[in-house]
Design a protein around this motif. Structure first.
Motif, PDB file in Angstrom:
ATOM      1  N   LYS A 198      37.164  56.952  -4.730  1.00 24.71           N
ATOM      2  CA  LYS A 198      37.471  55.582  -5.144  1.00 24.71           C
ATOM      3  C   LYS A 198      36.526  55.136  -6.256  1.00 24.71           C
ATOM      4  CE  LYS A 198      39.483  51.805  -2.623  1.00 24.71           C
ATOM      5  NZ  LYS A 198      39.457  51.011  -1.415  1.00 24.71           N
ATOM      6  N   ALA A 199      35.224  55.469  -6.087  1.00 26.35           N
ATOM      7  CA  ALA A 199      34.224  55.091  -7.068  1.00 26.35           C
ATOM      8  C   ALA A 199      34.534  55.764  -8.412  1.00 26.35           C
ATOM      9  CB  ALA A 199      32.843  55.514  -6.579  1.00 26.35           C
ATOM     10  N   HIS A 200      34.933  57.046  -8.325  1.00 24.50           N
ATOM     11  CA  HIS A 200      35.276  57.811  -9.510  1.00 24.50           C
ATOM     12  C   HIS A 200      36.456  57.173 -10.236  1.00 24.50           C
ATOM     13  CE1 HIS A 200      35.310  61.378 -11.970  1.00 24.50           C
ATOM     14  NE2 HIS A 200      36.625  61.522 -11.756  1.00 24.50           N
ATOM     15  N   LEU A 201      37.458  56.818  -9.455  1.00 28.04           N
ATOM     16  CA  LEU A 201      38.643  56.169 -10.037  1.00 28.04           C
ATOM     17  C   LEU A 201      38.288  54.832 -10.663  1.00 28.04           C
ATOM     18  CD1 LEU A 201      41.394  56.883  -7.365  1.00 28.04           C
ATOM     19  CD2 LEU A 201      41.420  57.624  -9.748  1.00 28.04           C
ATOM     20  N   ASN A 202      37.411  54.089  -9.965  1.00 30.62           N
ATOM     21  CA  ASN A 202      36.969  52.781 -10.488  1.00 30.62           C
ATOM     22  C   ASN A 202      36.264  52.945 -11.835  1.00 30.62           C
ATOM     23  OD1 ASN A 202      38.017  51.315  -8.449  1.00 30.62           O
ATOM     24  ND2 ASN A 202      36.111  51.131  -7.276  1.00 30.62           N
ATOM     25  N   GLN A 203      35.414  54.015 -11.866  1.00 28.73           N
ATOM     26  CA  GLN A 203      34.641  54.268 -13.086  1.00 28.73           C
ATOM     27  C   GLN A 203      35.588  54.568 -14.260  1.00 28.73           C
ATOM     28  OE1 GLN A 203      31.748  57.233 -12.366  1.00 28.73           O
ATOM     29  NE2 GLN A 203      30.148  56.133 -13.453  1.00 28.73           N
ATOM     30  N   GLU A 204      36.612  55.411 -13.956  1.00 28.06           N
ATOM     31  CA  GLU A 204      37.602  55.749 -14.978  1.00 28.06           C
ATOM     32  C   GLU A 204      38.327  54.509 -15.459  1.00 28.06           C
ATOM     33  OE1 GLU A 204      40.421  58.685 -13.817  1.00 28.06           O
ATOM     34  OE2 GLU A 204      38.995  60.329 -14.074  1.00 28.06           O
ATOM     35  N   GLY A 205      38.673  53.685 -14.493  1.00 27.64           N
ATOM     36  CA  GLY A 205      39.358  52.427 -14.797  1.00 27.64           C
ATOM     37  C   GLY A 205      38.518  51.549 -15.702  1.00 27.64           C
ATOM     38  N   LEU A 206      37.198  51.506 -15.343  1.00 30.28           N
ATOM     39  CA  LEU A 206      36.273  50.679 -16.127  1.00 30.28           C
ATOM     40  C   LEU A 206      36.194  51.184 -17.565  1.00 30.28           C
ATOM     41  CD1 LEU A 206      33.254  49.846 -13.817  1.00 30.28           C
ATOM     42  CD2 LEU A 206      34.565  48.227 -15.194  1.00 30.28           C
ATOM     43  N   GLN A 207      36.133  52.542 -17.663  1.00 33.16           N
ATOM     44  CA  GLN A 207      36.026  53.168 -18.978  1.00 33.16           C
ATOM     45  C   GLN A 207      37.247  52.799 -19.828  1.00 33.16           C
ATOM     46  OE1 GLN A 207      35.415  57.284 -18.458  1.00 33.16           O
ATOM     47  NE2 GLN A 207      33.709  57.368 -19.893  1.00 33.16           N
ATOM     48  N   ASN A 208      38.428  52.914 -19.222  1.00 34.02           N
ATOM     49  CA  ASN A 208      39.666  52.562 -19.915  1.00 34.02           C
ATOM     50  C   ASN A 208      39.650  51.114 -20.351  1.00 34.02           C
ATOM     51  OD1 ASN A 208      40.741  55.052 -19.696  1.00 34.02           O
ATOM     52  ND2 ASN A 208      41.933  54.623 -17.828  1.00 34.02           N
ATOM     53  N   GLN A 209      39.123  50.313 -19.389  1.00 31.82           N
ATOM     54  CA  GLN A 209      39.056  48.873 -19.689  1.00 31.82           C
ATOM     55  C   GLN A 209      38.160  48.615 -20.896  1.00 31.82           C
ATOM     56  OE1 GLN A 209      37.862  46.576 -16.358  1.00 31.82           O
ATOM     57  NE2 GLN A 209      39.962  45.923 -15.917  1.00 31.82           N
ATOM     58  N   THR A 210      37.008  49.326 -20.943  1.00 30.82           N
ATOM     59  CA  THR A 210      36.068  49.146 -22.058  1.00 30.82           C
ATOM     60  C   THR A 210      36.737  49.537 -23.360  1.00 30.82           C
ATOM     61  OG1 THR A 210      34.719  50.397 -20.524  1.00 30.82           O
ATOM     62  CG2 THR A 210      33.565  49.326 -22.326  1.00 30.82           C
ATOM     63  N   GLU A 211      37.417  50.692 -23.313  1.00 35.85           N
ATOM     64  CA  GLU A 211      38.088  51.143 -24.529  1.00 35.85           C
ATOM     65  C   GLU A 211      39.101  50.101 -24.999  1.00 35.85           C
ATOM     66  OE1 GLU A 211      39.765  54.985 -23.923  1.00 35.85           O
ATOM     67  OE2 GLU A 211      37.800  55.846 -23.502  1.00 35.85           O
ATOM     68  N   LEU A 212      39.853  49.611 -24.047  1.00 35.35           N
ATOM     69  CA  LEU A 212      40.869  48.619 -24.388  1.00 35.35           C
ATOM     70  C   LEU A 212      40.242  47.355 -24.924  1.00 35.35           C
ATOM     71  CD1 LEU A 212      43.424  49.017 -21.481  1.00 35.35           C
ATOM     72  CD2 LEU A 212      43.793  49.543 -23.866  1.00 35.35           C
ATOM     73  N   SER A 213      39.135  46.942 -24.281  1.00 32.62           N
ATOM     74  CA  SER A 213      38.524  45.690 -24.729  1.00 32.62           C
ATOM     75  C   SER A 213      37.942  45.852 -26.147  1.00 32.62           C
ATOM     76  CB  SER A 213      37.480  45.218 -23.735  1.00 32.62           C
ATOM     77  OG  SER A 213      36.508  46.205 -23.627  1.00 32.62           O
ATOM     78  N   ASP A 214      37.467  47.065 -26.502  1.00 27.05           N
ATOM     79  CA  ASP A 214      36.982  47.323 -27.868  1.00 27.05           C
ATOM     80  C   ASP A 214      38.122  47.101 -28.881  1.00 27.05           C
ATOM     81  OD1 ASP A 214      34.491  47.874 -27.034  1.00 27.05           O
ATOM     82  OD2 ASP A 214      34.720  50.075 -27.061  1.00 27.05           O
ATOM     83  N   LEU A 215      39.274  47.675 -28.473  1.00 28.70           N
ATOM     84  CA  LEU A 215      40.445  47.517 -29.342  1.00 28.70           C
ATOM     85  C   LEU A 215      40.858  46.062 -29.444  1.00 28.70           C
ATOM     86  CD1 LEU A 215      42.507  50.549 -28.068  1.00 28.70           C
ATOM     87  CD2 LEU A 215      41.667  50.249 -30.394  1.00 28.70           C
TER      88      LEU A 215
END
Lengths: 179, 190
Positions: free
Chosen positions: A136-153
């Motif tokens: 779950k933590a791993h998935l959350n981390q991936e989600g966060l990473q995606n979120q960061t990328e998206l927020s940069d865009l």
């Protein structure tokens, strides 16, 4: 005349008694077997029981079987004493004195097995919980990473007054190359 | 020796006193446990625990009741606890139990019986024991004390701490239920 009356009365009583004795049905007989063996029946019921026993073949065989089995209980007893029993008890007492109280709990093989099984179950539960939690933590981390990328865009799109849609990422990139 | 004197001597740690007590009452205790457990080895194990308990708590014994009553109570409780724990343990029982050769001593006429008779009686006893085991707890206690130890209604009432009329009622129901179960078993076998 009186003799005749008393004879009739005697005959009537005799017939009534006979009828009463034969009154017991197989069901009542079966229900009273144990009480007859234990001599718990009153005289009249016992007589009726005996009368039925004499006249009913199936109840007779059932009674014989039940009687034999019931008698077995009385014979199934420990009557001889064990000459080594006292030494066995004393050895157990001595052993108990020598064993530390904490180890006494684990003295029995079965108890150890039980404890080991419980321990394994608890450890398995913890391990499974850890694995699930880790995933779950791993998935959350991936989600966060995606979120960061998206927020940069998103930030980039905002700074250039562009409307940004997650699905239109390629569209924006194409625009950039055109420039 | 009088029981009270014997207990006094045990509390004073007089050598041989506890041995006298064990030797005097071991058959009573083992037989009571056997009535519940139907296995000689188990009965001996539980009887051993009974006497260890007696050794530990002899000072707590109040002279309000007879020592035999006290021993019966401990034996009944220990046996019932053993059955309860054993039920829990069945899950953990190892395979060696399957190969365990069960033996029993003390059966009154085992020497005069032929092997076929012994096997037949053993099978019958198993059936009867199953029927006894199915009785309600208090019925089972009363019936076991009555049948295995030949105790009077008054003595059973003392051990179980109930009235004599309650014992009568318990025994009446125990006999009735036992008879019912045995008859239904006969019907199944037919």
């Amino acid at each position: 005349m009186t003799r005749c009356a008393s004879f009739i009365l005697y005959m009537c009583q005799n017939i009534t008694n006979r009828l009463k004795k034969s009154d017991m049905k197989c069901k009542d007989f079966k229900n009273n077997m144990v009480y007859y063996i234990e001599k718990n029946l009153d005289i009249e019921s016992a007589e009726m029981f005996e009368h039925h026993l004499k006249n009913c073949g199936s109840c007779d065989s059932l009674y014989k079987m039940f009687f034999a089995d019931y008698q077995l209980i009385a014979s199934d007893k420990i009557t001889e004493s064990n000459p080594f029993f006292y030494s066995r008890v004393m050895a157990a007492i001595e052993h108990e004195k020598e064993t530390k109280p904490i180890f006494r709990l684990f003295a029995k093989k079965e108890l150890i097995l039980q404890f080991a099984t419980y321990l394994i179950i608890v450890l398995l539960a913890i391990f499974t919980g850890y694995l699930i939690g880790n995933d779950k933590a791993h998935l959350n981390q991936e989600g966060l990473q995606n979120q960061t990328e998206l927020s940069d865009l998103q930030l980039f799109a905002d700074s250039h007054n562009l409307t940004f849609n997650e699905e239109d990422i390629y569209y924006i990139n194409t625009n950039e190359t055109e420039e | 020796m009088e029981d009270l004197l014997l207990i006094e001597e045990i509390t004073k740690n007089k050598p041989g006193a506890f041995q006298q007590l064990v030797e005097k009452y071991q058959t009573l205790v083992i037989n009571t446990c056997y009535g519940f457990l139907h296995n000689y080895q188990d009965a001996q194990d539980v009887a051993q625990e009974v006497f260890i308990d007696v050794y530990r708590s002899i000072e707590k014994f109040r002279n309000e009741s007879k020592i035999s009553t006290w021993l019966y109570r401990i034996s009944v409780n220990k046996s019932l606890n053993y059955i309860r724990d054993n039920k829990k343990r069945t899950w953990f029982q190892s395979l060696d139990i399957l190969f365990e050769t069960e033996f029993k001593t003390g059966s009154s006429n085992s020497l005069s019986e032929s092997p076929e008779e012994i096997i037949e009686n053993k099978e019958k006893m198993d059936v009867i024991q199953q029927a006894i085991d199915k009785l309600a707890k208090n019925q089972k206690i009363a019936f076991t004390l009555y049948k295995y130890e030949d105790l009077s209604y008054k003595e059973i009432a003392d051990v179980m701490n109930i009235s004599i009329s309650s014992v009568e009622s318990l025994l009446f129901r125990a006999k009735k239920n036992l008879q019912k179960q045995l008859i239904s078993l006969y019907k199944k076998n037919d």
